[in-house]
Scaffold this motif. Structure first.
Motif, PDB file in Angstrom:
ATOM      1  N   LEU A  71     -46.607  99.008 -10.823  1.00 31.69           N
ATOM      2  CA  LEU A  71     -46.355  99.879  -9.953  1.00 31.69           C
ATOM      3  C   LEU A  71     -44.928  99.549  -9.201  1.00 31.69           C
ATOM      4  O   LEU A  71     -44.310  98.731  -9.486  1.00 31.69           O
ATOM      5  CB  LEU A  71     -47.433  99.967  -8.763  1.00 31.69           C
ATOM      6  CG  LEU A  71     -48.731 100.425  -9.176  1.00 31.69           C
ATOM      7  CD1 LEU A  71     -49.788 100.435  -7.984  1.00 31.69           C
ATOM      8  CD2 LEU A  71     -48.846 101.482  -9.862  1.00 31.69           C
ATOM      9  N   ASP A 113     -56.298  94.028  -9.696  1.00 32.37           N
ATOM     10  CA  ASP A 113     -55.307  94.638 -10.632  1.00 32.37           C
ATOM     11  C   ASP A 113     -55.669  94.901 -11.936  1.00 32.37           C
ATOM     12  O   ASP A 113     -55.411  96.197 -12.460  1.00 32.37           O
ATOM     13  CB  ASP A 113     -53.988  93.893 -10.483  1.00 32.37           C
ATOM     14  CG  ASP A 113     -53.369  93.695  -9.476  1.00 32.37           C
ATOM     15  OD1 ASP A 113     -53.735  94.184  -8.396  1.00 32.37           O
ATOM     16  OD2 ASP A 113     -52.212  92.870  -9.198  1.00 32.37           O
ATOM     17  N   TYR A 166     -57.734  98.062 -11.324  1.00 34.27           N
ATOM     18  CA  TYR A 166     -56.980  99.134 -10.802  1.00 34.27           C
ATOM     19  C   TYR A 166     -56.087  99.698 -12.094  1.00 34.27           C
ATOM     20  O   TYR A 166     -55.862 101.067 -11.987  1.00 34.27           O
ATOM     21  CB  TYR A 166     -55.994  98.707  -9.982  1.00 34.27           C
ATOM     22  CG  TYR A 166     -55.099  99.798  -9.215  1.00 34.27           C
ATOM     23  CD1 TYR A 166     -55.527 100.731  -8.271  1.00 34.27           C
ATOM     24  CD2 TYR A 166     -53.555  99.954  -9.696  1.00 34.27           C
ATOM     25  CE1 TYR A 166     -54.747 101.691  -7.863  1.00 34.27           C
ATOM     26  CE2 TYR A 166     -52.719 101.097  -9.292  1.00 34.27           C
ATOM     27  CZ  TYR A 166     -53.669 102.074  -8.416  1.00 34.27           C
ATOM     28  OH  TYR A 166     -52.973 102.947  -7.875  1.00 34.27           O
ATOM     29  N   TRP A 171     -45.284  98.565  -0.088  1.00 31.22           N
ATOM     30  CA  TRP A 171     -46.517  97.399   0.212  1.00 31.22           C
ATOM     31  C   TRP A 171     -46.670  97.160   1.668  1.00 31.22           C
ATOM     32  O   TRP A 171     -47.418  96.210   2.140  1.00 31.22           O
ATOM     33  CB  TRP A 171     -46.300  96.444  -0.694  1.00 31.22           C
ATOM     34  CG  TRP A 171     -46.152  96.774  -2.189  1.00 31.22           C
ATOM     35  CD1 TRP A 171     -45.092  96.923  -3.000  1.00 31.22           C
ATOM     36  CD2 TRP A 171     -46.986  97.444  -3.164  1.00 31.22           C
ATOM     37  NE1 TRP A 171     -45.442  97.365  -4.152  1.00 31.22           N
ATOM     38  CE2 TRP A 171     -46.639  97.574  -4.029  1.00 31.22           C
ATOM     39  CE3 TRP A 171     -48.380  97.608  -2.752  1.00 31.22           C
ATOM     40  CZ2 TRP A 171     -47.526  98.187  -5.017  1.00 31.22           C
ATOM     41  CZ3 TRP A 171     -49.449  97.858  -3.886  1.00 31.22           C
ATOM     42  CH2 TRP A 171     -48.791  98.315  -4.963  1.00 31.22           C
ATOM     43  N   ASN A 179     -49.572 101.267  -1.854  1.00 29.55           N
ATOM     44  CA  ASN A 179     -50.732 100.701  -1.265  1.00 29.55           C
ATOM     45  C   ASN A 179     -51.805 101.458  -0.663  1.00 29.55           C
ATOM     46  O   ASN A 179     -52.987 101.201  -0.669  1.00 29.55           O
ATOM     47  CB  ASN A 179     -50.244  99.212  -0.586  1.00 29.55           C
ATOM     48  CG  ASN A 179     -49.446  99.829   0.740  1.00 29.55           C
ATOM     49  OD1 ASN A 179     -49.038 100.895   0.960  1.00 29.55           O
ATOM     50  ND2 ASN A 179     -49.361  98.837   1.685  1.00 29.55           N
ATOM     51  N   TYR A 200     -53.507 102.922  -3.498  1.00 31.69           N
ATOM     52  CA  TYR A 200     -54.261 101.864  -4.370  1.00 31.69           C
ATOM     53  C   TYR A 200     -55.797 101.672  -3.847  1.00 31.69           C
ATOM     54  O   TYR A 200     -56.609 101.528  -4.447  1.00 31.69           O
ATOM     55  CB  TYR A 200     -53.432 100.556  -4.279  1.00 31.69           C
ATOM     56  CG  TYR A 200     -54.092  99.308  -4.822  1.00 31.69           C
ATOM     57  CD1 TYR A 200     -53.604  98.898  -5.956  1.00 31.69           C
ATOM     58  CD2 TYR A 200     -55.179  98.557  -4.370  1.00 31.69           C
ATOM     59  CE1 TYR A 200     -54.150  97.802  -6.912  1.00 31.69           C
ATOM     60  CE2 TYR A 200     -55.747  97.380  -5.145  1.00 31.69           C
ATOM     61  CZ  TYR A 200     -55.132  97.013  -6.437  1.00 31.69           C
ATOM     62  OH  TYR A 200     -55.579  95.796  -7.010  1.00 31.69           O
ATOM     63  N   GLU A 257     -56.065 104.051 -12.865  1.00 37.86           N
ATOM     64  CA  GLU A 257     -54.901 104.946 -13.071  1.00 37.86           C
ATOM     65  C   GLU A 257     -55.264 106.010 -14.083  1.00 37.86           C
ATOM     66  O   GLU A 257     -54.775 107.151 -14.039  1.00 37.86           O
ATOM     67  CB  GLU A 257     -53.564 104.159 -13.177  1.00 37.86           C
ATOM     68  CG  GLU A 257     -52.926 103.660 -11.957  1.00 37.86           C
ATOM     69  CD  GLU A 257     -52.385 104.668 -10.908  1.00 37.86           C
ATOM     70  OE1 GLU A 257     -52.401 105.932 -11.066  1.00 37.86           O
ATOM     71  OE2 GLU A 257     -51.932 104.277  -9.771  1.00 37.86           O
ATOM     72  N   VAL A 315     -48.397  95.387  -7.235  1.00 41.27           N
ATOM     73  CA  VAL A 315     -49.048  95.627  -8.489  1.00 41.27           C
ATOM     74  C   VAL A 315     -48.476  95.467  -9.641  1.00 41.27           C
ATOM     75  O   VAL A 315     -47.453  96.527  -9.648  1.00 41.27           O
ATOM     76  CB  VAL A 315     -50.164  96.570  -8.247  1.00 41.27           C
ATOM     77  CG1 VAL A 315     -51.023  96.771  -9.504  1.00 41.27           C
ATOM     78  CG2 VAL A 315     -50.974  96.355  -7.172  1.00 41.27           C
ATOM     79  N   PHE A 330     -58.890 102.410  -6.052  1.00 44.41           N
ATOM     80  CA  PHE A 330     -59.621 101.368  -6.706  1.00 44.41           C
ATOM     81  C   PHE A 330     -61.008 101.652  -5.951  1.00 44.41           C
ATOM     82  O   PHE A 330     -62.151 101.544  -6.924  1.00 44.41           O
ATOM     83  CB  PHE A 330     -59.149 100.204  -5.669  1.00 44.41           C
ATOM     84  CG  PHE A 330     -59.835  98.961  -6.125  1.00 44.41           C
ATOM     85  CD1 PHE A 330     -59.357  98.007  -7.309  1.00 44.41           C
ATOM     86  CD2 PHE A 330     -60.845  98.122  -5.020  1.00 44.41           C
ATOM     87  CE1 PHE A 330     -60.113  97.045  -7.621  1.00 44.41           C
ATOM     88  CE2 PHE A 330     -61.679  97.270  -5.641  1.00 44.41           C
ATOM     89  CZ  PHE A 330     -61.355  96.688  -6.750  1.00 44.41           C
TER      90      PHE A 330
END
Length: 187
Positions: free
Chosen positions: A90, A170, A173, A97, A122, A125, A177, A87, A129
Protein backbone atom coordinates in the motif's frame (compact mmCIF):
# COMPACT_ATOMS: atom_id res chain seq x y z
CA UNK A 1 3.37 -9.08 31.38
CA UNK A 2 0.77 -6.88 29.77
CA UNK A 3 -2.33 -8.44 31.24
CA UNK A 4 -3.96 -8.72 27.82
CA UNK A 5 -7.08 -10.81 28.10
CA UNK A 6 -8.84 -12.22 25.06
CA UNK A 7 -12.48 -13.08 25.73
CA UNK A 8 -15.15 -14.92 23.80
CA UNK A 9 -17.28 -12.84 21.50
CA UNK A 10 -20.08 -10.94 23.23
CA UNK A 11 -23.33 -10.64 21.29
CA UNK A 12 -23.97 -7.27 22.95
CA UNK A 13 -20.90 -5.58 21.41
CA UNK A 14 -22.85 -4.23 18.40
CA UNK A 15 -25.52 -2.70 20.69
CA UNK A 16 -22.80 -1.23 22.91
CA UNK A 17 -21.21 0.30 19.80
CA UNK A 18 -24.52 1.84 18.70
CA UNK A 19 -25.02 3.49 22.08
CA UNK A 20 -21.51 4.96 22.19
CA UNK A 21 -21.60 5.93 18.50
CA UNK A 22 -24.75 7.93 19.20
CA UNK A 23 -23.02 9.84 21.99
CA UNK A 24 -19.90 10.44 19.85
CA UNK A 25 -22.05 11.59 16.93
CA UNK A 26 -23.79 14.07 19.21
CA UNK A 27 -20.39 15.46 20.32
CA UNK A 28 -18.94 15.71 16.81
CA UNK A 29 -21.92 16.66 14.68
CA UNK A 30 -21.19 17.01 10.97
CA UNK A 31 -17.43 16.86 11.53
CA UNK A 32 -17.80 13.07 11.61
CA UNK A 33 -18.53 11.89 8.07
CA UNK A 34 -19.15 8.43 9.47
CA UNK A 35 -18.65 6.43 12.65
CA UNK A 36 -17.92 2.73 12.23
CA UNK A 37 -17.52 -0.24 14.52
CA UNK A 38 -14.14 -1.73 13.58
CA UNK A 39 -11.69 -4.22 15.03
CA UNK A 40 -12.37 -7.63 16.47
CA UNK A 41 -15.46 -6.68 18.48
CA UNK A 42 -17.14 -5.76 15.17
CA UNK A 43 -16.80 -9.30 13.80
CA UNK A 44 -19.49 -11.74 15.00
CA UNK A 45 -18.02 -14.73 16.85
CA UNK A 46 -14.45 -13.35 16.96
CA UNK A 47 -12.61 -13.50 20.27
CA UNK A 48 -11.25 -10.10 21.30
CA UNK A 49 -10.04 -7.85 24.04
CA UNK A 50 -13.21 -6.40 25.62
CA UNK A 51 -12.45 -2.96 24.18
CA UNK A 52 -14.65 -1.50 21.47
CA UNK A 53 -12.71 -0.12 18.51
CA UNK A 54 -14.49 2.64 16.65
CA UNK A 55 -13.42 4.73 13.68
CA UNK A 56 -14.48 8.32 13.12
CA UNK A 57 -13.92 9.40 9.53
CA UNK A 58 -13.31 13.09 8.85
CA UNK A 59 -12.82 14.96 5.58
CA UNK A 60 -9.51 16.74 6.20
CA UNK A 61 -6.39 16.42 8.31
CA UNK A 62 -7.10 19.59 10.37
CA UNK A 63 -10.40 17.97 11.40
CA UNK A 64 -8.42 15.20 13.15
CA UNK A 65 -7.35 17.70 15.80
CA UNK A 66 -10.81 19.28 15.90
CA UNK A 67 -12.26 15.87 16.82
CA UNK A 68 -9.58 15.38 19.47
CA UNK A 69 -10.32 18.80 21.00
CA UNK A 70 -14.04 18.05 21.18
CA UNK A 71 -13.48 14.61 22.67
CA UNK A 72 -10.98 15.92 25.25
CA UNK A 73 -13.55 18.59 26.23
CA UNK A 74 -15.89 15.64 26.95
CA UNK A 75 -13.22 14.01 29.19
CA UNK A 76 -11.83 11.55 26.65
CA UNK A 77 -8.03 11.11 26.70
CA UNK A 78 -5.59 11.46 23.78
CA UNK A 79 -3.20 8.55 23.34
CA UNK A 80 -0.36 7.61 21.01
CA UNK A 81 0.17 6.57 18.26
CA UNK A 82 -0.35 9.39 15.80
CA UNK A 83 -0.05 7.09 12.79
CA UNK A 84 -0.72 3.50 11.82
CA UNK A 85 1.93 1.11 10.55
CA UNK A 86 2.38 1.18 6.76
CA UNK A 87 1.21 -1.99 5.05
CA UNK A 88 3.40 -3.70 2.42
CA UNK A 89 1.99 -3.07 -1.04
CA UNK A 90 0.00 0.00 0.00
CA UNK A 91 1.16 3.62 -0.29
CA UNK A 92 4.24 4.24 1.87
CA UNK A 93 3.56 7.98 2.08
CA UNK A 94 3.31 8.89 5.79
CA UNK A 95 0.22 11.03 5.17
CA UNK A 96 -1.74 7.83 4.32
CA UNK A 97 -1.21 6.52 7.86
CA UNK A 98 -1.88 9.62 10.02
CA UNK A 99 -4.52 9.21 12.71
CA UNK A 100 -5.50 10.32 16.18
CA UNK A 101 -6.49 8.00 19.01
CA UNK A 102 -8.65 8.89 21.98
CA UNK A 103 -9.96 6.62 24.71
CA UNK A 104 -13.03 6.71 26.88
CA UNK A 105 -13.41 8.88 29.97
CA UNK A 106 -12.27 7.25 33.20
CA UNK A 107 -14.63 4.62 34.63
CA UNK A 108 -16.58 4.25 31.38
CA UNK A 109 -16.88 1.35 28.96
CA UNK A 110 -13.46 0.75 27.31
CA UNK A 111 -13.28 2.30 23.83
CA UNK A 112 -10.46 3.05 21.40
CA UNK A 113 -11.66 5.80 19.08
CA UNK A 114 -9.49 5.97 15.95
CA UNK A 115 -9.85 9.19 13.96
CA UNK A 116 -8.80 8.95 10.30
CA UNK A 117 -9.22 10.95 7.09
CA UNK A 118 -11.65 9.70 4.43
CA UNK A 119 -10.05 7.94 1.47
CA UNK A 120 -6.68 7.38 3.07
CA UNK A 121 -5.15 3.91 3.17
CA UNK A 122 -5.55 3.47 6.93
CA UNK A 123 -9.23 4.49 6.89
CA UNK A 124 -9.98 1.94 4.16
CA UNK A 125 -7.83 -0.74 5.83
CA UNK A 126 -9.94 -0.77 9.00
CA UNK A 127 -13.20 -1.17 7.07
CA UNK A 128 -11.97 -3.75 4.57
CA UNK A 129 -10.28 -5.81 7.30
CA UNK A 130 -13.56 -5.90 9.26
CA UNK A 131 -15.72 -6.76 6.25
CA UNK A 132 -13.35 -9.46 5.02
CA UNK A 133 -13.36 -11.17 8.42
CA UNK A 134 -17.15 -10.92 8.59
CA UNK A 135 -17.34 -12.67 5.21
CA UNK A 136 -14.68 -15.29 6.04
CA UNK A 137 -15.49 -16.85 9.43
CA UNK A 138 -12.74 -19.47 9.14
CA UNK A 139 -10.13 -16.74 8.72
CA UNK A 140 -11.68 -14.88 11.66
CA UNK A 141 -11.47 -18.02 13.81
CA UNK A 142 -7.80 -18.53 12.92
CA UNK A 143 -7.10 -14.89 13.72
CA UNK A 144 -8.88 -15.28 17.06
CA UNK A 145 -6.71 -18.28 17.91
CA UNK A 146 -3.58 -16.32 17.02
CA UNK A 147 -4.68 -13.51 19.35
CA UNK A 148 -5.31 -15.95 22.23
CA UNK A 149 -1.85 -17.45 21.79
CA UNK A 150 -0.17 -14.06 21.42
CA UNK A 151 -1.85 -12.76 24.57
CA UNK A 152 -0.42 -15.74 26.48
CA UNK A 153 3.16 -14.80 25.54
CA UNK A 154 5.33 -12.83 27.98
CA UNK A 155 4.82 -9.54 26.14
CA UNK A 156 5.98 -6.36 27.85
CA UNK A 157 3.36 -3.86 26.64
CA UNK A 158 0.14 -3.44 24.70
CA UNK A 159 2.26 -1.76 22.02
CA UNK A 160 4.39 -4.89 21.72
CA UNK A 161 1.21 -6.97 21.39
CA UNK A 162 0.02 -4.65 18.59
CA UNK A 163 3.42 -4.87 16.88
CA UNK A 164 3.17 -8.67 16.97
CA UNK A 165 -0.34 -8.58 15.45
CA UNK A 166 0.42 -6.07 12.67
CA UNK A 167 2.10 -8.49 10.21
CA UNK A 168 -0.62 -11.09 10.86
CA UNK A 169 -3.29 -8.50 10.11
CA UNK A 170 -1.41 -7.59 6.94
CA UNK A 171 -1.42 -11.27 5.90
CA UNK A 172 -5.20 -11.17 6.23
CA UNK A 173 -5.54 -7.78 4.57
CA UNK A 174 -3.62 -8.59 1.40
CA UNK A 175 -6.08 -11.30 0.24
CA UNK A 176 -8.88 -9.02 1.44
CA UNK A 177 -7.82 -6.57 -1.27
CA UNK A 178 -8.22 -9.31 -3.88
CA UNK A 179 -11.61 -10.23 -2.41
CA UNK A 180 -12.68 -6.57 -2.53
CA UNK A 181 -11.75 -6.30 -6.21
CA UNK A 182 -13.66 -9.50 -7.08
CA UNK A 183 -16.79 -8.52 -5.15
CA UNK A 184 -16.86 -4.79 -5.97
CA UNK A 185 -16.65 -4.10 -2.23
CA UNK A 186 -17.12 -0.49 -1.18
CA UNK A 187 -16.82 0.87 2.33
Amino acid sequence: MTGIVIVRADESWPAQFEKIAGAVSHLLGETAQRIDHIGSTSVPGLAAKDILDMQVTVGTEPELDDVVERMVAADWEVRPPRRDHPVPGLPADDVQWVKRLVVEPMYRRRVNLHVRVAGRANQRYALLFRDYLRSHPETAAAYGEFKRRAAALPIESVGDYADLKDPVCDLIYLPAEEWAARTDWTP
